[in-house]
Enzyme design. Structure first.
Site, PDB file in Angstrom:
ATOM      1  N   SER A  22       0.831  -1.212   0.000  1.00 33.00           N
ATOM      2  CA  SER A  22       0.000   0.000   0.000  1.00 33.00           C
ATOM      3  C   SER A  22       0.864   1.260   0.000  1.00 33.00           C
ATOM      4  CB  SER A  22      -0.903   0.019   1.239  1.00 33.00           C
ATOM      5  OG  SER A  22      -1.719  -1.117   1.261  1.00 33.00           O
TER       6      SER A  22
HETATM    7  N1  SAM Z   1      -0.745  -4.918   4.099  1.00 31.84           N
HETATM    8  C1  SAM Z   1      -0.005  -5.157   2.883  1.00 31.84           C
HETATM    9  C2  SAM Z   1       1.394  -4.615   2.931  1.00 31.84           C
HETATM   10  O1  SAM Z   1       1.753  -3.940   3.907  1.00 31.84           O
HETATM   11  O2  SAM Z   1       2.132  -4.886   1.977  1.00 31.84           O
HETATM   12  C3  SAM Z   1      -0.711  -4.637   1.659  1.00 31.84           C
HETATM   13  C4  SAM Z   1      -1.672  -5.600   1.195  1.00 31.84           C
HETATM   14  S1  SAM Z   1      -2.406  -5.514  -0.374  1.00 31.84           S
HETATM   15  C5  SAM Z   1      -2.949  -3.881  -0.581  1.00 31.84           C
HETATM   16  C6  SAM Z   1      -3.876  -6.447   0.061  1.00 31.84           C
HETATM   17  C7  SAM Z   1      -3.614  -7.901   0.348  1.00 31.84           C
HETATM   18  O3  SAM Z   1      -4.852  -8.502   0.757  1.00 31.84           O
HETATM   19  C8  SAM Z   1      -3.138  -8.690  -0.862  1.00 31.84           C
HETATM   20  O4  SAM Z   1      -1.902  -9.281  -0.574  1.00 31.84           O
HETATM   21  C9  SAM Z   1      -4.234  -9.736  -1.075  1.00 31.84           C
HETATM   22  O5  SAM Z   1      -3.762 -10.980  -1.543  1.00 31.84           O
HETATM   23  C10 SAM Z   1      -4.819  -9.835   0.312  1.00 31.84           C
HETATM   24  N2  SAM Z   1      -6.178 -10.387   0.392  1.00 31.84           N
HETATM   25  C11 SAM Z   1      -7.245 -10.159  -0.415  1.00 31.84           C
HETATM   26  N3  SAM Z   1      -8.314 -10.856   0.021  1.00 31.84           N
HETATM   27  C12 SAM Z   1      -7.910 -11.540   1.134  1.00 31.84           C
HETATM   28  C13 SAM Z   1      -8.552 -12.438   2.038  1.00 31.84           C
HETATM   29  N4  SAM Z   1      -9.829 -12.773   1.928  1.00 31.84           N
HETATM   30  N5  SAM Z   1      -7.822 -12.929   3.057  1.00 31.84           N
HETATM   31  C14 SAM Z   1      -6.514 -12.621   3.230  1.00 31.84           C
HETATM   32  N6  SAM Z   1      -5.857 -11.786   2.396  1.00 31.84           N
HETATM   33  C15 SAM Z   1      -6.544 -11.250   1.370  1.00 31.84           C
END
Ligand code: SAM
Length: 219
Positions: free
Chosen positions: A69
């Site tokens: 992000s």
């Molecule tokens: N917090 C992260 C970082 O600091 O790099 C950024 C994360 S990215 C914007 C959003 C993440 O949510 C992705 O890696 C995606 O695979 C994950 N995601 C989406 N749906 C999800 C779910 N139901 N359970 C767990 N992770 C999920």
């Protein structure tokens, strides 16, 4: 450390300080949060082709069509989460592990769920090398993590169509829950608190996240 590494480190340090100044000008006030983001070296969480842009205020690709992000988004969400030392925080969407590291620097005990096993493995390796201690698992974060509930705070780092019910159930009385909600193009950030078992929310407008995929998210 060789001469070039020395140069690189000091460049990243300067850029990190500039990033913190930018966050201040954009209205982030929590000094504990700013100190934590000053400490976490974002360039370790960014893939090689994007290292030069590690301290830009932008989201960057991390593989599996996901992103680390934007620093401003991390800051505004973490500020809204109002983390206190010792708080038990559930993060949905480990991604690169950067957000988790910021939470650990603020003294939180972090539990994090990621649906992409490859991303989780990378994040675990990175966090271990950098000595950030978190508890994590691969799975569908929309169902929460009952074994460790209730949580003082829950942060969802992907966009949901609505509040996943299992997550609000796993929030502690008095706890804070930060989640982007909207359609697949644009979302608002909801800061939800649970008081006397009732949820109340305030909204911060205009964000763009990758989708939260899962049983209680986007199918
Ligand atoms: N917090 C992260 C970082 O600091 O790099 C950024 C994360 S990215 C914007 C959003 C993440 O949510 C992705 O890696 C995606 O695979 C994950 N995601 C989406 N749906 C999800 C779910 N139901 N359970 C767990 N992770 C999920």
């Amino acid at each position: 450390m060789n001469h070039l590494e020395g140069q690189k480190k000091s460049r990243f340090q300067v850029e990190r300080e500039e990033m913190i100044e930018l966050l201040r000008t954009r209205g982030i006030k929590d000094e504990r949060l700013l100190a934590a983001m000053q400490k976490v070296e974002r360039h370790h969480f960014v893939d090689l082709p994007f290292k030069n842009r590690s301290y830009d205020d932008s989201a960057l690709p991390i593989g599996s069509q996901q992103t680390i992000s934007q620093p401003y988004t991390v800051a505004i969400m973490t500020e809204a989460l109002a983390v206190r030392p010792g708080d038990k925080i559930l993060e949905i969407g480990t991604g690169s592990g950067y957000q988790a590291a910021v939470l650990v620097e603020m003294g939180a005990r972090v539990f994090s769920i990621e649906r992409h096993v490859s991303l989780l493995n990378e994040a675990r390796k990175r966090l271990e090398q950098l000595k950030y201690d978190i508890v994590s698992k691969a799975g569908d974060g929309t169902l929460g993590w009952k074994d460790f509930s209730p949580f003082d705070g829950i942060i969802v780092t992907a966009a949901a169509p609505d509040v996943p019910e299992p997550l609000s159930e796993q929030l502690q009385e008095g706890g804070r829950f930060v989640i982007p909600i909207g359609d697949l193009n644009v979302q608002d950030l909801y800061v939800i608190t649970k008081i006397h078992q009732k949820l109340s929310s305030r909204k911060i407008t205009g964000f763009k996240f990758v989708p939260l995929i899962g049983k209680k998210g986007w199918q």
